[in-house]
Design a protein around this motif. Structure first.
Motif, PDB file in Angstrom:
ATOM      1  N   ALA A 165      -0.785  -2.871  -4.360  1.00 24.74           N
ATOM      2  CA  ALA A 165      -0.898  -1.423  -4.163  1.00 24.74           C
ATOM      3  C   ALA A 165      -0.958  -0.665  -5.475  1.00 24.74           C
ATOM      4  O   ALA A 165      -1.509   0.430  -5.542  1.00 24.74           O
ATOM      5  CB  ALA A 165       0.294  -0.925  -3.349  1.00 24.74           C
ATOM      6  N   ALA A 186       0.861  -1.187   0.000  1.00 32.73           N
ATOM      7  CA  ALA A 186       0.000   0.000   0.000  1.00 32.73           C
ATOM      8  C   ALA A 186       0.895   1.234   0.000  1.00 32.73           C
ATOM      9  O   ALA A 186       1.913   1.259   0.664  1.00 32.73           O
ATOM     10  CB  ALA A 186      -0.894   0.000   1.235  1.00 32.73           C
ATOM     11  N   GLY A 206      -6.223   6.988  -2.777  1.00 32.57           N
ATOM     12  CA  GLY A 206      -5.822   5.644  -2.404  1.00 32.57           C
ATOM     13  C   GLY A 206      -6.783   5.060  -1.394  1.00 32.57           C
ATOM     14  O   GLY A 206      -7.464   5.775  -0.682  1.00 32.57           O
ATOM     15  N   SER A 207      -6.821   3.722  -1.309  1.00 33.11           N
ATOM     16  CA  SER A 207      -7.829   3.103  -0.462  1.00 33.11           C
ATOM     17  C   SER A 207      -7.287   2.528   0.832  1.00 33.11           C
ATOM     18  O   SER A 207      -8.040   2.232   1.747  1.00 33.11           O
ATOM     19  CB  SER A 207      -8.540   1.990  -1.246  1.00 33.11           C
ATOM     20  OG  SER A 207      -7.605   1.027  -1.699  1.00 33.11           O
ATOM     21  N   ALA A 237      -1.573   6.664   0.036  1.00 27.66           N
ATOM     22  CA  ALA A 237      -2.912   6.101  -0.024  1.00 27.66           C
ATOM     23  C   ALA A 237      -3.704   6.417   1.224  1.00 27.66           C
ATOM     24  O   ALA A 237      -3.164   6.673   2.280  1.00 27.66           O
ATOM     25  CB  ALA A 237      -2.825   4.593  -0.197  1.00 27.66           C
ATOM     26  N   GLU A 283      -4.458  -1.251  -6.427  1.00 24.58           N
ATOM     27  CA  GLU A 283      -5.328  -1.064  -5.264  1.00 24.58           C
ATOM     28  C   GLU A 283      -6.432  -2.121  -5.220  1.00 24.58           C
ATOM     29  O   GLU A 283      -7.571  -1.847  -4.846  1.00 24.58           O
ATOM     30  CB  GLU A 283      -5.928   0.343  -5.249  1.00 24.58           C
ATOM     31  CG  GLU A 283      -4.871   1.425  -5.144  1.00 24.58           C
ATOM     32  CD  GLU A 283      -5.471   2.816  -5.022  1.00 24.58           C
ATOM     33  OE1 GLU A 283      -6.711   2.921  -4.907  1.00 24.58           O
ATOM     34  OE2 GLU A 283      -4.705   3.790  -5.031  1.00 24.58           O
ATOM     35  N   GLN A 284      -6.059  -3.333  -5.579  1.00 21.99           N
ATOM     36  CA  GLN A 284      -7.017  -4.436  -5.589  1.00 21.99           C
ATOM     37  C   GLN A 284      -6.619  -5.521  -4.592  1.00 21.99           C
ATOM     38  O   GLN A 284      -5.438  -5.821  -4.415  1.00 21.99           O
ATOM     39  CB  GLN A 284      -7.106  -5.065  -6.983  1.00 21.99           C
ATOM     40  CG  GLN A 284      -7.749  -4.173  -8.028  1.00 21.99           C
ATOM     41  CD  GLN A 284      -7.815  -4.835  -9.385  1.00 21.99           C
ATOM     42  OE1 GLN A 284      -7.311  -5.949  -9.583  1.00 21.99           O
ATOM     43  NE2 GLN A 284      -8.438  -4.169 -10.344  1.00 21.99           N
ATOM     44  N   LYS A 296     -12.157  -4.193  -4.652  1.00 21.76           N
ATOM     45  CA  LYS A 296     -11.566  -2.861  -4.613  1.00 21.76           C
ATOM     46  C   LYS A 296     -12.475  -1.971  -3.785  1.00 21.76           C
ATOM     47  O   LYS A 296     -13.696  -2.169  -3.761  1.00 21.76           O
ATOM     48  CB  LYS A 296     -11.426  -2.308  -6.039  1.00 21.76           C
ATOM     49  CG  LYS A 296     -10.576  -1.046  -6.123  1.00 21.76           C
ATOM     50  CD  LYS A 296     -10.194  -0.727  -7.556  1.00 21.76           C
ATOM     51  CE  LYS A 296      -9.218   0.430  -7.616  1.00 21.76           C
ATOM     52  NZ  LYS A 296      -8.716   0.671  -8.990  1.00 21.76           N
ATOM     53  N   TYR A 322      -2.776  -8.298  -1.633  1.00 24.69           N
ATOM     54  CA  TYR A 322      -3.110  -6.909  -1.965  1.00 24.69           C
ATOM     55  C   TYR A 322      -2.064  -6.322  -2.895  1.00 24.69           C
ATOM     56  O   TYR A 322      -0.864  -6.433  -2.646  1.00 24.69           O
ATOM     57  CB  TYR A 322      -3.224  -6.049  -0.705  1.00 24.69           C
ATOM     58  CG  TYR A 322      -3.616  -4.612  -1.005  1.00 24.69           C
ATOM     59  CD1 TYR A 322      -4.912  -4.301  -1.408  1.00 24.69           C
ATOM     60  CD2 TYR A 322      -2.684  -3.580  -0.920  1.00 24.69           C
ATOM     61  CE1 TYR A 322      -5.270  -2.996  -1.716  1.00 24.69           C
ATOM     62  CE2 TYR A 322      -3.036  -2.268  -1.207  1.00 24.69           C
ATOM     63  CZ  TYR A 322      -4.337  -1.988  -1.614  1.00 24.69           C
ATOM     64  OH  TYR A 322      -4.692  -0.697  -1.921  1.00 24.69           O
TER      65      TYR A 322
END
Length: 340
Positions: A250, A40, A92-93, A44, A253-254, A325, A248
């Motif tokens: 980055a 990540a 970003g998540s 994010a 972002e899935q 996502k 994950y």
């Protein structure tokens, strides 16, 4: 934490057998899951968001999207990374990585101070020699072009358990990190005897779970309620003995789950017939230190393994991964697999 299914005694020998030896079940972060690796970016995450996305693993648990903080819970195994160059500038998540429910397990945070690449994983000692290089590579792949900074590692978890499984894992992790070619700076060491409390002559971990804010590098005690998409599937894979994996990405972002497979869990019907005491004593490496939800989680995971003894085509149609996502509300949303 759950034990390695290969070490589980047969129904006939259960009453005479000692508790199964060996650490197993990393958590992708919650009860009964396998360690995971993810990445990540530090950029994010929505600033000011009340809920931070996190990779979470427990013996049976997994990715978490819950508020971190409060009382620590039970073992998990997770890995996540945040990195700099090329990272999304906004939207970003993932802002928080975390894992809880660690009893004899250790939670490892590896971070590059130059670009903020951060990796968190939950290690159970089943294959530390292979897992440490995996953790290292997950960070280095995002840090190749960093002009400054250093690698810092934080180790948290374990306690003075009567079988010294925590002590063994501490030594394994320190030894394997020491063998790496790169310079690694040990910043936090809160493991085994240093994370132990005694109550009525019984020992327990002080800290069961932690989270790391990948933007600020703050590390703090944490527990998680929501464990993210496909928690039962990830827990089943872990309890069935799956190795550490990355779930994950980055860059996209899935969250990517599977496809994966496992062999039927040994004597699953027998274990489902046992009372809570037998499950706790025989399917945990540290029965007295487990959180209250341990047995319930193990039963639920065993039921899932019974329902899906061979998951390939049923849980993963077309042998394709399950992809998730985060949407604009910060919730995980299932998306179509490539080519579907």
């Amino acid at each position: 934490m759950p034990c390695n299914p290969r070490a589980i005694p047969s129904p006939r020998s259960l009453r005479a057998a000692p508790r199964p030896p060996g650490l197993h079940i990393r958590a992708e972060s919650a009860v009964g899951a396998a360690p995971t690796v993810g990445v990540a970016w530090p950029e994010a995450g929505r600033s000011g968001a009340g809920r931070g996305g996190g990779l979470l693993t427990r013996p049976g648990g997994g990715l978490d999207d819950a508020t971190a903080g409060g009382r620590a819970a039970r073992p998990s195994a997770t890995v996540g990374c945040g990195a700099g160059p090329g990272a999304p500038a906004s939207g970003g998540s993932i802002s928080i990585l975390g894992s809880d429910d660690a009893t004899t397990c250790h939670i490892v945070v590896l971070r590059h101070t130059g670009n903020g690449a951060t990796c968190l994983t939950h290690c159970d000692g089943s294959d530390t020699k292979a897992e440490v290089p995996l953790i290292m590579n997950s960070i280095k792949s995002f840090s190749e072009h960093a002009e400054c900074g250093r690698l810092e590692v934080h180790l948290v978890g374990g306690f003075s358990d009567d079988r010294q499984l925590s002590q063994k894992l501490t030594h394994q992790l320190l030894s394997e990190f020491d063998k790496q070619d790169d310079d690694i700076h040990l910043v936090t060491l809160c493991v085994t005897e240093l994370n132990d409390r005694e109550e009525n002559e019984n020992h327990f971990p002080i800290i069961y779970g932690i989270a790391v804010n990948i933007k600020t590098a703050e590390i703090y005690r944490a527990s998680f309620q929501d464990r993210g998409p496909e928690e039962q599937l990830r827990a089943a894979r872990a309890l069935a003995g799956g190795p550490m994996i990355s779930i994950y990405d980055a860059k996209t972002e899935q969250l990517r789950i599977g496809p994966c497979s496992w062999t039927p869990f040994p004597h699953v019907d027998f274990w489902l017939q046992q009372d809570d005491k037998h499950i706790l004593e025989n399917l945990s490496t540290s029965p007295l230190a487990e959180p209250p939800h341990f047995v319930e989680h193990i039963r639920s995971t065993l039921m899932f393994l019974k329902k899906f003894p061979s998951p390939e085509n049923i849980l993963f149609p077309g042998n394709k991964a399950l992809l998730y996502k985060k949407n604009k509300d910060g919730l995980w949303e299932k998306i179509s697999s490539p080519g579907s």
